[in-house]
Design a protein around this motif. Structure first.
Motif, PDB file in Angstrom:
ATOM      1  N   ARG A  34       0.830  -1.216   0.000  1.00  0.00           N
ATOM      2  CA  ARG A  34       0.000   0.000   0.000  1.00  0.00           C
ATOM      3  C   ARG A  34       0.862   1.263   0.000  1.00  0.00           C
ATOM      4  NH1 ARG A  34      -5.388  -1.108   1.815  1.00  0.00           N
ATOM      5  NH2 ARG A  34      -5.631  -3.295   2.389  1.00  0.00           N
ATOM      6  N   LYS A  35       2.098   1.150   0.466  1.00  0.00           N
ATOM      7  CA  LYS A  35       2.993   2.310   0.528  1.00  0.00           C
ATOM      8  C   LYS A  35       3.431   2.780  -0.856  1.00  0.00           C
ATOM      9  CE  LYS A  35       4.751   1.016   5.073  1.00  0.00           C
ATOM     10  NZ  LYS A  35       5.921   0.567   5.837  1.00  0.00           N
ATOM     11  N   TYR A  36       3.244   1.923  -1.860  1.00  0.00           N
ATOM     12  CA  TYR A  36       3.591   2.299  -3.233  1.00  0.00           C
ATOM     13  C   TYR A  36       2.838   3.553  -3.660  1.00  0.00           C
ATOM     14  CZ  TYR A  36       3.635   2.011  -8.350  1.00  0.00           C
ATOM     15  OH  TYR A  36       3.749   2.288  -9.686  1.00  0.00           O
ATOM     16  N   GLN A  38      11.693  -2.428  -5.782  1.00  0.00           N
ATOM     17  CA  GLN A  38      11.251  -2.879  -7.104  1.00  0.00           C
ATOM     18  C   GLN A  38      12.064  -4.111  -7.471  1.00  0.00           C
ATOM     19  OE1 GLN A  38      10.635  -0.047 -10.573  1.00  0.00           O
ATOM     20  NE2 GLN A  38      12.641  -0.854 -11.067  1.00  0.00           N
ATOM     21  N   LEU A  39      11.384  -5.169  -7.899  1.00  0.00           N
ATOM     22  CA  LEU A  39      12.075  -6.399  -8.261  1.00  0.00           C
ATOM     23  C   LEU A  39      11.976  -6.596  -9.767  1.00  0.00           C
ATOM     24  CD1 LEU A  39      12.285  -9.679  -6.399  1.00  0.00           C
ATOM     25  CD2 LEU A  39      11.453  -9.790  -8.748  1.00  0.00           C
ATOM     26  N   LYS A  40      13.124  -6.830 -10.397  1.00  0.00           N
ATOM     27  CA  LYS A  40      13.176  -6.989 -11.850  1.00  0.00           C
ATOM     28  C   LYS A  40      13.684  -8.380 -12.191  1.00  0.00           C
ATOM     29  CE  LYS A  40      15.022  -4.832 -16.043  1.00  0.00           C
ATOM     30  NZ  LYS A  40      15.877  -3.766 -16.572  1.00  0.00           N
ATOM     31  N   PRO A  60      15.997   6.563  -2.727  1.00  0.00           N
ATOM     32  CA  PRO A  60      15.919   7.122  -1.365  1.00  0.00           C
ATOM     33  C   PRO A  60      14.499   7.164  -0.810  1.00  0.00           C
ATOM     34  CG  PRO A  60      17.297   8.489  -2.784  1.00  0.00           C
ATOM     35  CD  PRO A  60      16.662   7.470  -3.664  1.00  0.00           C
ATOM     36  N   LEU A  61      13.531   7.550  -1.650  1.00  0.00           N
ATOM     37  CA  LEU A  61      12.146   7.626  -1.181  1.00  0.00           C
ATOM     38  C   LEU A  61      11.588   6.230  -0.923  1.00  0.00           C
ATOM     39  CD1 LEU A  61      10.122   9.835  -0.532  1.00  0.00           C
ATOM     40  CD2 LEU A  61       9.262   9.681  -2.867  1.00  0.00           C
ATOM     41  N   ASP A  62      11.947   5.287  -1.784  1.00  0.00           N
ATOM     42  CA  ASP A  62      11.524   3.899  -1.574  1.00  0.00           C
ATOM     43  C   ASP A  62      12.067   3.366  -0.249  1.00  0.00           C
ATOM     44  OD1 ASP A  62      10.223   3.828  -4.026  1.00  0.00           O
ATOM     45  OD2 ASP A  62      11.966   3.060  -5.082  1.00  0.00           O
ATOM     46  N   ARG A  63      13.345   3.629   0.026  1.00  0.00           N
ATOM     47  CA  ARG A  63      13.953   3.166   1.278  1.00  0.00           C
ATOM     48  C   ARG A  63      13.274   3.787   2.483  1.00  0.00           C
ATOM     49  NH1 ARG A  63      18.662   3.625  -1.745  1.00  0.00           N
ATOM     50  NH2 ARG A  63      19.184   5.648  -0.854  1.00  0.00           N
TER      51      ARG A  63
END
Length: 199
Positions: A55-57, A159-161, A150-153
């Motif tokens: 949900r944080k996405y 993100q997984l690729k 940085p914002l993701d952390r």
């Protein structure tokens, strides 16, 4: 092996046993309750257990798009008031309308992301109006990459690729919780090693 079998059930050659119940708990922590599906009876449907993104996405995307919206508005104001360039409001208005539309559909779009671990492949789906579903065979995976800015952390997402020999079948799953991304990476690597098909 049928589609109902768990891909990461430990076998004789599996390097790290994975408890399916514990893995599912990690993958589903902090995600949405139900996958958003198109209403049409002609939608791409697939039975099985879908895992969703964090949900944080949405929070990260709202902050990112909001910052870009403010930057465009600031640039338009400077050009209009300081340099007396009134024409700048036409392209700026179009760009800002695009950002507003993106923010409006973001919650619905985020709930349409899903992935499924099947017996022989990982299936990733996204989109409601333009729906896309990609199946990546475990044995064809060449690289599993986790990235986060940085914002993701700050919000604990990543993100997984998945990279395969065919670029068209590569998959990027955004907005995974950090623990979910690491668990999914380890599961995919373990299963890919046991399903390797001559690459």
């Amino acid at each position: 092996m049928t589609d109902s079998q768990d891909p990461a059930t430990p076998g004789p050659s599996s390097p790290r046993p994975v408890d399916p119940a514990q893995r599912s708990e990690v993958l589903d922590a902090g995600t949405y309750d139900a996958l958003r599906e198109p209403r049409s009876e002609h939608r791409l449907a697939l039975d099985g257990r879908w895992h969703q993104i964090s949900r944080k996405y949405i929070v990260v995307q709202v902050i990112t798009n909001g910052a870009l919206l403010v930057a465009v508005l600031t640039a338009a104001l400077v050009l209009s008031l300081v340099l007396q360039q009134a024409w700048v409001w036409i392209p700026a208005g179009v760009v800002m309308a695009g950002f507003v539309c993106t923010l409006a559909i973001l919650p619905r779009q985020a709930r349409a992301y899903g992935y499924q671990l099947r017996a022989d492949d990982l299936v990733f789906r996204r989109g409601i109006l333009w729906q896309r579903m990609v199946a990546v065979p475990y044995g064809r995976m060449q690289l599993v990459d986790i990235t986060h800015g940085p914002l993701d952390r700050r919000f604990g997402i990543a993100q997984l690729k998945l990279v395969t020999a065919a670029a068209a079948t590569g998959v990027t799953i955004p907005g995974l919780a950090q623990a979910a991304a690491e668990t999914l990476r380890d599961t995919l690597i373990d299963v890919a090693e046991t399903r390797r098909t001559g690459l």
